[in-house]
Design an enzyme around this catalytic site. Structure first.
Site, short mmCIF file in Angstrom:
data_model
loop_
_atom_site.label_atom_id
_atom_site.label_comp_id
_atom_site.label_asym_id
_atom_site.label_seq_id
_atom_site.Cartn_x
_atom_site.Cartn_y
_atom_site.Cartn_z
N ASP A 83 21.31 -9.59 28.23
CA ASP A 83 20.73 -10.91 28.50
C ASP A 83 21.36 -11.94 27.54
OD1 ASP A 83 18.92 -12.71 29.67
OD2 ASP A 83 17.37 -12.28 28.17
N ASP A 105 26.73 -16.07 28.58
CA ASP A 105 26.09 -17.38 28.62
C ASP A 105 26.91 -18.39 27.82
OD1 ASP A 105 24.57 -19.62 28.57
OD2 ASP A 105 22.77 -18.70 27.72
N GLU A 135 26.17 -18.59 33.75
CA GLU A 135 25.17 -19.67 33.84
C GLU A 135 25.83 -21.04 33.87
OE1 GLU A 135 21.64 -19.33 31.37
OE2 GLU A 135 21.46 -21.50 31.19
N HIS A 181 12.72 -21.37 28.60
CA HIS A 181 12.30 -20.16 27.89
C HIS A 181 11.04 -20.41 27.07
CE1 HIS A 181 16.63 -19.14 28.61
NE2 HIS A 181 16.03 -18.03 29.02
N HIS A 214 16.18 -17.91 35.05
CA HIS A 214 15.70 -17.56 33.70
C HIS A 214 14.38 -18.30 33.47
CE1 HIS A 214 19.16 -15.51 31.69
NE2 HIS A 214 19.65 -15.78 32.89
N SER A 217 8.55 -16.88 33.17
CA SER A 217 7.21 -16.38 32.87
C SER A 217 6.17 -17.37 33.37
CB SER A 217 7.05 -16.17 31.36
OG SER A 217 7.58 -14.91 30.99
N ASP A 259 10.11 -12.41 30.12
CA ASP A 259 9.98 -11.84 28.79
C ASP A 259 8.67 -12.30 28.13
OD1 ASP A 259 10.30 -10.73 26.31
OD2 ASP A 259 12.02 -11.93 25.71
N SER A 260 8.47 -13.62 28.09
CA SER A 260 7.31 -14.16 27.37
C SER A 260 5.99 -13.55 27.85
CB SER A 260 7.25 -15.68 27.53
OG SER A 260 8.37 -16.26 26.92
O1 G3H Z 1 16.04 -15.66 26.90
C1 G3H Z 1 15.36 -15.31 25.95
C2 G3H Z 1 14.65 -14.01 26.00
O2 G3H Z 1 13.28 -14.21 26.08
C3 G3H Z 1 15.04 -13.15 24.84
O3 G3H Z 1 14.47 -13.63 23.68
O4 G3H Z 1 16.30 -13.64 21.98
O5 G3H Z 1 13.91 -13.59 21.28
O6 G3H Z 1 14.97 -11.58 22.33
P1 G3H Z 1 14.95 -13.08 22.22
P1 13P Z 2 10.59 -16.38 29.69
O1 13P Z 2 10.58 -16.89 28.31
O2 13P Z 2 10.04 -17.39 30.66
O3 13P Z 2 9.92 -15.07 29.85
O4 13P Z 2 12.13 -16.17 30.13
C1 13P Z 2 12.82 -15.01 29.79
C2 13P Z 2 14.28 -15.11 30.07
O5 13P Z 2 14.77 -15.97 30.75
C3 13P Z 2 15.14 -14.06 29.48
O6 13P Z 2 16.48 -14.33 29.68
ZN ZN Z 3 17.00 -16.38 29.71
#
Ligand code: G3H
Ligand code: 13P
Ligand code: ZN
Length: 312
Positions: A83, A105, A135, A181, A214, A217, A259-260
């Site tokens: 990711d 990205d 992206e 995000h 992306h 959530s 993710d969130s």
């Molecule tokens: O795009 C962001 C995702 O939620 C990953 O977040 O970089 O804190 O693992 P992170």
């Molecule tokens: P959220 O923060 O909305 O969960 O998005 C996650 C995401 O896009 C990871 O690449």
């Molecule tokens: Zn993302």
């Protein structure tokens, strides 16, 4: 079955009017919660690892956890995806390490530079049977470790997508249509609204091509309240309404990133547990309900938002 790429998954999702859930994984309980839900729902899945996850858990541990999930759920098609890959070297390390899909990205770079970097990753990935997500456009919020201020976010320009996809050879494209995000996606009191006009313009110019969202959530208020009622402080946390994600899943959007919501489910559950059981100190006792709630949350997404239950 072994790990797969998203190629066939996306073709089926595109034609079937549903989307695949791409869930971020950072530890064992998250991998288990997600994949147990997918097993029960017979849903294909993308498990994705960010730069932050690789730094936290170590890339090898995450690969081995995903390999364990493949053994435990042999009937579920699973993709292991990088990711927000920040550069060629990170993408290469993941391709060499057994990932079946990577995202490069370079969306914060100028158009020509984004094409150049993406094309280089595509070349290496395709030589190794790995697919690439790229992206165009920037989301506000936190793109991995890159903070994008709200005012600096920009919607994808539909007039650029054909040239970008043709010149890079990427396999899917993440676009910016108003998601962001994190847990604070819209100003409290305003009506959250994604730019479906931008999505449909991109879709028209790229017939049959998988689009990625992306920042998708929904920030369930059940968990925001659980956090706030148990010592947390997340006032004004708001996500993307589920009906808008369902609408996106019916379109060319084949991958929806979450993710969130997993973080909220885990944190809310653990905060509540600590509040109710101040004497407990065995991590298994609080990680067990956290994993169970992640599983329930993912089941709900698969069934009621993504529409991919029964598609494995
Ligand atoms: O795009 C962001 C995702 O939620 C990953 O977040 O970089 O804190 O693992 P992170
Ligand atoms: P959220 O923060 O909305 O969960 O998005 C996650 C995401 O896009 C990871 O690449
Ligand atoms: Zn993302």
């Amino acid at each position: 079955m072994p790990l797969v790429t998203s190629k066939e998954m996306f073709a089926k999702a595109y034609n079937g009017g549903y989307a695949i859930g791409a869930f971020n994984v950072n530890n064992m309980e998250i991998v288990q919660g997600i994949t147990e839900a997918c097993k029960e729902e017979h849903a294909p899945v993308i498990l994705q690892v960010s730069k932050g996850a690789r730094a936290y858990a170590n890339h090898t541990y995450l690969i081995k956890l995903v390999e364990a999930a493949v053994i435990e759920c042999p009937e579920i098609p699973m993709v292991l995806h990088l990711d927000h890959g920040p550069d060629f070297d990170t993408c290469k390390a993941c391709i060499d390490g057994g990932f079946t899909s990577v995202m490069i990205d370079a969306s914060s770079k100028p158009f020509e530079e984004n094409i150049e970097i993406t094309r280089r990753v595509v070349e290496y990935a395709h030589e190794h049977g790995v697919v690439v997500e790229a992206e165009l456009g920037t989301l506000s919020g936190i793109e991995d470790e890159v903070k994008v201020q709200e005012g600096c976010a920009s919607y994808t320009r539909p007039e650029e997508v054909e040239e970008f996809v043709t010149r890079t050879g990427c396999d899917s494209l993440a676009i910016a249509i108003g998601t962001s995000h994190g847990a604070y996606k819209f100003k409290p009191g305003t009506k959250p609204q994604l730019r479906f006009d931008v999505l449909h313009e991109c879709e028209k110019r790229l017939p049959g091509f998988p689009i990625v969202l992306h920042g998708s959530s929904s920030v369930p208020q059940e968990y925001v309240n659980m956090i706030n009622e148990n010592g947390g402080a997340m006032p004004g946390a708001i996500g993307v309404p589920e009906d808008q994600l369902r609408e996106a899943a019916r379109s060319a959007v084949c991958k929806i990133n979450i993710d969130s919501d997993l973080r909220l489910a885990m944190t809310g559950t653990i905060r509540k547990f600590f509040n109710e059981h101040p004497d407990k100190f065995d991590p298994r006792e609080y990680l067990k309900p956290a994993r169970a709630n992640i599983k329930e949350l993912v089941r709900h997404k698969l069934r009621d938002v993504l529409g991919c239950s029964g598609k494995a």
